[in-house]
Every structure is written in structure tokens, then in C-alpha cells.
Design an enzyme around this catalytic site. Sequence first.
Site, PDB file in Angstrom:
ATOM      1  N   ARG A  96       0.852  -1.189   0.000  1.00 16.31           N
ATOM      2  CA  ARG A  96       0.000   0.000   0.000  1.00 16.31           C
ATOM      3  C   ARG A  96       0.889   1.240   0.000  1.00 16.31           C
ATOM      4  O   ARG A  96       1.932   1.256   0.671  1.00 16.31           O
ATOM      5  CB  ARG A  96      -0.889   0.044   1.261  1.00 16.31           C
ATOM      6  CG  ARG A  96      -1.820  -1.102   1.426  1.00 16.31           C
ATOM      7  CD  ARG A  96      -2.888  -1.184   0.363  1.00 16.31           C
ATOM      8  NE  ARG A  96      -3.718   0.014   0.287  1.00 16.31           N
ATOM      9  CZ  ARG A  96      -4.548   0.265  -0.739  1.00 16.31           C
ATOM     10  NH1 ARG A  96      -4.631  -0.573  -1.756  1.00 16.31           N
ATOM     11  NH2 ARG A  96      -5.280   1.360  -0.735  1.00 16.31           N
ATOM     12  N   LEU A  98       1.589   4.815   1.308  1.00 17.85           N
ATOM     13  CA  LEU A  98       1.246   5.446   2.589  1.00 17.85           C
ATOM     14  C   LEU A  98       1.152   6.958   2.440  1.00 17.85           C
ATOM     15  O   LEU A  98       1.871   7.564   1.639  1.00 17.85           O
ATOM     16  CB  LEU A  98       2.314   5.090   3.623  1.00 17.85           C
ATOM     17  CG  LEU A  98       2.430   3.580   3.882  1.00 17.85           C
ATOM     18  CD1 LEU A  98       3.750   3.243   4.558  1.00 17.85           C
ATOM     19  CD2 LEU A  98       1.250   3.104   4.723  1.00 17.85           C
ATOM     20  N   ASN A 112      11.889  -0.037   5.039  1.00 19.80           N
ATOM     21  CA  ASN A 112      11.278  -0.851   3.977  1.00 19.80           C
ATOM     22  C   ASN A 112      12.385  -1.605   3.259  1.00 19.80           C
ATOM     23  O   ASN A 112      13.538  -1.164   3.234  1.00 19.80           O
ATOM     24  CB  ASN A 112      10.565   0.083   2.981  1.00 19.80           C
ATOM     25  CG  ASN A 112       9.906  -0.673   1.855  1.00 19.80           C
ATOM     26  OD1 ASN A 112       9.243  -1.687   2.074  1.00 19.80           O
ATOM     27  ND2 ASN A 112      10.086  -0.204   0.623  1.00 19.80           N
ATOM     28  N   HIS A 114      13.298  -3.003  -0.565  1.00 22.77           N
ATOM     29  CA  HIS A 114      12.878  -2.862  -1.960  1.00 22.77           C
ATOM     30  C   HIS A 114      13.800  -3.719  -2.826  1.00 22.77           C
ATOM     31  O   HIS A 114      15.028  -3.636  -2.689  1.00 22.77           O
ATOM     32  CB  HIS A 114      12.957  -1.388  -2.373  1.00 22.77           C
ATOM     33  CG  HIS A 114      12.435  -1.168  -3.749  1.00 22.77           C
ATOM     34  ND1 HIS A 114      11.085  -1.197  -4.044  1.00 22.77           N
ATOM     35  CD2 HIS A 114      13.076  -0.963  -4.932  1.00 22.77           C
ATOM     36  CE1 HIS A 114      10.917  -0.994  -5.345  1.00 22.77           C
ATOM     37  NE2 HIS A 114      12.111  -0.854  -5.903  1.00 22.77           N
ATOM     38  N   THR A 146      10.672   7.695   3.690  1.00 22.37           N
ATOM     39  CA  THR A 146      10.402   9.135   3.661  1.00 22.37           C
ATOM     40  C   THR A 146       9.255   9.346   2.674  1.00 22.37           C
ATOM     41  O   THR A 146       8.905   8.414   1.934  1.00 22.37           O
ATOM     42  CB  THR A 146      11.667   9.918   3.236  1.00 22.37           C
ATOM     43  OG1 THR A 146      12.102   9.412   1.976  1.00 22.37           O
ATOM     44  CG2 THR A 146      12.778   9.785   4.257  1.00 22.37           C
TER      45      THR A 146
HETATM   46  C1  GRF Z   1       9.952  -8.726  -1.307  1.00 24.97           C
HETATM   47  O1  GRF Z   1      10.533  -9.008  -2.544  1.00 24.97           O
HETATM   48  C2  GRF Z   1      10.251  -7.323  -0.897  1.00 24.97           C
HETATM   49  O2  GRF Z   1      11.482  -6.854  -1.364  1.00 24.97           O
HETATM   50  C3  GRF Z   1       9.145  -6.550  -1.552  1.00 24.97           C
HETATM   51  O3  GRF Z   1       8.016  -7.386  -1.449  1.00 24.97           O
HETATM   52  C4  GRF Z   1       8.438  -8.749  -1.369  1.00 24.97           C
HETATM   53  C5  GRF Z   1       7.807  -9.330  -0.140  1.00 24.97           C
HETATM   54  O4  GRF Z   1       7.957 -10.710  -0.039  1.00 24.97           O
HETATM   55  N1  GRF Z   1       8.977  -5.260  -0.944  1.00 24.97           N
HETATM   56  P1  GRF Z   1       7.610 -11.456   1.337  1.00 24.97           P
HETATM   57  O5  GRF Z   1       6.169 -11.129   1.663  1.00 24.97           O
HETATM   58  O6  GRF Z   1       8.560 -10.975   2.370  1.00 24.97           O
HETATM   59  O7  GRF Z   1       7.756 -12.920   1.034  1.00 24.97           O
END
Ligand code: GRF
Length: 212
Positions: A96, A98, A112, A114, A146
Site C-alpha cells: 500500500r 502510505l 522498507n 525494496h 520518507t
Molecule cells: C519482497 O521481494 C520485498 O522486497 C518486496 O516485497 C516482497 C515481499 O515478499 N517489498 P515477502 O512477503 O517478504 O515474502
Amino acid sequence: MTSTARKRIVVLISGNGRNLQAIIDACANNSINGDIVGVISNKADAYGLIRARQASIPTCIIPHQEFADRESFDAAIQDQIDLLDADLVVLAGFMRILTDDFVRHYLGRMINIHPSLLPKYPGLNTHQRALDAGDATHGATVHFVTPELDAGPTVLQHSLTINTDDTAESLAERVMEEIELALYPKAVALFCDNVVTLSDTAPYRTLNTPET
Ligand code: GRF
């Protein structure tokens, strides 16, 4: 390791929760000086909820479709996080966007992961985009959250070499298996040991304090 009280961690998920599991395991074996005090999902069928329950972690489902707008959804999540008295909010596959108010409320205490070498490829489909660009390397980044999407200062980043036969699927699996599952617990541990913090004022940057 810096000696501090164990941090209270709340994890937000939407799906499988493999990163959540890695953090659960790292808390359990004391690689992280903290405990997950709650897992919040916007999806009732997220498998990560089962992982949390198996670890006896309280869970909470807040379905975004039941709210009139982003503001009221974020306000409900914020209430729950603050009830849990969180020191750190961990976004682990929380799908989501934010609101700025929510992000500002947790500035310096929300991170987070990524799946790209940020600042490359913020947003979705990162693995395919790295392949399409002919990149030699790809990876994952843990960053402070951020207001600008996927643009907060880096806590940790790690890369791998893209193989000639990699597909978006194989690359996603390799980034998860070879990088994410180790990188995220490590970043959470650094935060919980007060080794990394976010500067108080913009332009925000990550501050590293020497380990004592
Ligand atoms: C991961 O690849 C993470 O980098 C991204 O979403 C995915 C989440 O996978 N933001 P999980 O739910 O931790 O298995």
C-alpha cells in the site's frame, strides 16, 4: 554490540511474509535486539499471518477496502501501531502507498525493503526492468521510509550478478534467497542496536554511529 533495551517491532505485510519469517527467526536467536510485538496485514489471506501465529505473535487484519480513503486507512493502522508502542515499523511486502502524514509520524523509525539497487527502479516490476535494461547487477535495498516513494536514505544494500539465463522469476527468487532474507534482519539489527539512525532534518540522510 551496543547494549540497549530490546526494541518493540511492528511488521506490516500483505503477502507471503518470507522477510517477516527471517526477522522472526533473527529475533528468536537474538541476532536482533528486539521482539516483534505485532504483525498487521491489509489482506486477510496473507500467509505471513500464519507465520506470525505460529510464532505466537499477535496479528491484526485491517482490510484497506473497508475504508473510504487512504487517510482513514492509515489512521487505523497508526492507531494499532501506537497501541503496540512500537519503536520500529518494518514494511515487509506491504503493498500500500502510505500518506505523507503517516510517513512523517514514523520518520526515522520506519524502514522498507525494496528489490532493486535503489535509486534504480523504484516501484513495481523491478526484476524485469533490470533485465530489460541489460544490467549486469541487481539486488535489494533496505531504506528509511520518507514521503517520496522508495527514495529514503539507505540503511543497507547488496547486489548480485545477473546470469545470462535469468528470467524475472529466477531473478526475483535469487534476490530474495541470496540477499533479502539476510539483508533485512541485518538492517533491523543495526537499527535495534542504535547503530543507524536517520538525521533529524531534511535533506534526510542515514547516520552511522560506531559500534561500541
Ligand atoms: C519482497 O521481494 C520485498 O522486497 C518486496 O516485497 C516482497 C515481499 O515478499 N517489498 P515477502 O512477503 O517478504 O515474502
